[in-house]
Write an enzyme that holds these catalytic residues in place. Sequence first.
Site, mmCIF file in Angstrom:
data_model
loop_
_atom_site.group_PDB
_atom_site.id
_atom_site.type_symbol
_atom_site.label_atom_id
_atom_site.label_comp_id
_atom_site.label_asym_id
_atom_site.label_seq_id
_atom_site.Cartn_x
_atom_site.Cartn_y
_atom_site.Cartn_z
ATOM 1 N N ASP A 276 0.876 -1.166 0.000
ATOM 2 C CA ASP A 276 0.000 0.000 0.000
ATOM 3 C C ASP A 276 0.921 1.226 0.000
ATOM 4 O OD1 ASP A 276 -2.076 1.799 0.096
ATOM 5 O OD2 ASP A 276 -3.169 0.748 1.673
HETATM 6 C C1 BGC Z 1 -5.089 3.228 0.195
HETATM 7 C C2 BGC Z 1 -5.149 2.238 -0.942
HETATM 8 C C3 BGC Z 1 -4.932 2.967 -2.235
HETATM 9 C C4 BGC Z 1 -3.611 3.717 -2.174
HETATM 10 C C5 BGC Z 1 -3.296 4.475 -3.435
HETATM 11 C C6 BGC Z 1 -3.857 4.098 0.149
HETATM 12 O O1 BGC Z 1 -3.891 5.098 1.095
HETATM 13 O O2 BGC Z 1 -5.135 2.511 1.413
HETATM 14 O O3 BGC Z 1 -6.380 1.577 -0.973
HETATM 15 O O4 BGC Z 1 -4.959 2.060 -3.301
HETATM 16 O O5 BGC Z 1 -3.662 4.639 -1.115
HETATM 17 O O6 BGC Z 1 -4.153 5.546 -3.608
#
Ligand code: BGC
Length: 730
Positions: A276
Amino acid sequence: MGLTALAVACASSAFAQQAPTTPPSLTADERAEQMLKQMSLKDMHHMVQSYNTMQGQQPPGGIGTAGYVPALDKLGIPAQQQNDAGIGVHNYPLDAGPGKQPNHVRGEQGNATPLPSTLAVAASWNPQIAYDGGRMIGGEAHAQGINILLAGGINLTREPRDGRTFEYLGEDPLLAARIDGAEIRGIQSQHVISTIKHYAVNDQETNRLTVSSNIDERAMRESDLLAFELAIEDGHPGSVMCGYNKVNGVWDCSNNHLLNEILKGDWKYPGWVMTDWGADHGPMDALSGTDQVSGIDVGTGLSIGSTSNSFGDPLLQAIAKGSIPRSRLEDMVRRILRSMYAVGLFDFPPVTKALDAEADALVSQRAAEQGIVLLKNEQGQLPLQGAIKSVAIIGGHADAGVLSGGGSAQVWPIGGPAIPAVKGPDWQWKVYDPSSPMKALQKLLPNAKISYDDGSDPTRAAALAKSSDVTLVFATQWTCEGVDVPNLALPDKQDALIDAIAAATPHSVVVLENGGPVKMPWLSKVSAVVEAWFPGARGGEAIANVLTGKINPSGRLPVTFPKDETQLPRPVITNEQQVDYNIEGAAVGYKWFDKKQLEPLFPFGFGLSYSSFGYSNLHVNNYGAHVTVSFTVTNTGSRAGMDTPQLYVGMPQGSGEAPRRLAGFEKVSLQPGQSRTVTLTVDPRLLAVFDPQAHRWQVAAGSYPLQVGHSSRDFALSGSATVAAASIAP
Ligand code: BGC
């Protein structure tokens, strides 16, 4: 890679057609292997670092809203353009980011179609609806130069106050996996890689970057991990995103047990693990099973989580020192390339073309129509009859649009928001999709006088209700990534507004637009309740179609609605850094309610229709641990409609985590009086307990009670299967 090197690598066009350097007749594995042989250490190192493109800080060449790995032109390896996609191709307005750089997938007018919330898609209980939605958003991504969608959120609803409940698929591993697998297949049919996320047990937003989810192995395997396992088998996502949280004290992206032993070992997952955004914790994550670091800051300091690029210089140094073998880097890159070949990123690069907005909106509307759940309908209040002379519509901006959820799943709708968007607590936006329930209703009830009151003054709203044949109250609960809701109450004194309306008229209908379960202290006082979730691009039309009976409601709850928070395993969300999921273990959602013999407000699987359905002729066939159940479903009402019979199985001598588990379901469409035979095959893992010592799924010999019903609390047929013992490798 420093910024200068990045800029050089970015010189290739995002859309340039790359000549495939390995023949498509080979398998994805063979092609990845051949490509790997041509790559230098530097080339491989390039592939495992994805740069942050969030909020106006994308490096040149990066067009997605989340991440970017520049192309390696000399090898014909296309760029990775990574974009969020909870419910559609995520975008946000030009003025949302501090950098305010123009971005291909942004725009005040919006250029993507939002599906209903993922939870609403789960409420359809229809994998075909999920597939169609996935195909639609995959197509929109491909037409905008995006080849990786950060979709497939499947964290179980252990915590109904989770601000991201709307992005996920409810509380049951089988339902969640069937819907997620289908959505992922749909996305990848468009030659766009889908992730599945957030692996694992990332079930709340409170302290999301630091919290440890504590849970025993058996419970985790039978709940959160089972959802991932089944969905990965079905959908074959190109990438798995490891989450921000810890599991039993170990960061998800540093978690050898979750990544190497379970995902890549037990499940033989061939794709790659991306972190993530900023969820990396040092170069040794590579040894724990992480293959790519995401969200690498390109100098604006806007990253979430870690700000150091664990797979930048630290990874190279670790390889040079020998603490990480070069073969691990090769494996990381092989996995990335393998998915890129398997999904078609080399052979079918994105082609920029205009969207067919009308067709895509219809896909979204069909999903909303099948996901709307009719929760109460006293004395046939609904559907609204053509003879109705006056309708009052109260609140929820129902004159203008329908609410959507906030965060990285947000889609800035085509045409722009229905009313000016409001900034959330941080970077989130509260956006109403421009699909007015009121206008749609007026089209379907041309002879009725429809009046709107914004609900800000309950006395005024009640007076309008009093003078109308029927009153529709639109109640909303906005939820978003990054923040959990404090409790399950509707915010902004909406309960009092509904009370005032219910006191003024015997014909009140509550339409809910919400992220997850809410309390309904007024339930006994209103005539009907329609659960519309966040209904997406054509939510207004979908709601109006259900209210008037043009569409017979067929959604079923993918989550239990508790009476109040005291019924939950954790009555309050605390600010603790440790969350004890062993309280309920694998007994998530309805399983907890069954185990504790609690009466919910509405049970899992519940939903009404304007028709009625009967079940008969149960036949159970089993051979060893393979159980097949068939029965007849009949539309016993006077309207055509869809029904979802559900099969639940109990464990012998109560050996399961709860009295019953969902073991199968199928959505069927029936004309009045029509019957159909439904045959459901039970996955043996749903008859098993996971034995951590033996490292096996164990099916005990014995009699397994089976029930076919309308919900997890309403059964029409029962039988049993005498199952032989079996032991299944995980
Ligand atoms: C979220 C993810 C997301 C990523 C990119 C993160 O903060 O938890 O679900 O895909 O950001 O935007």
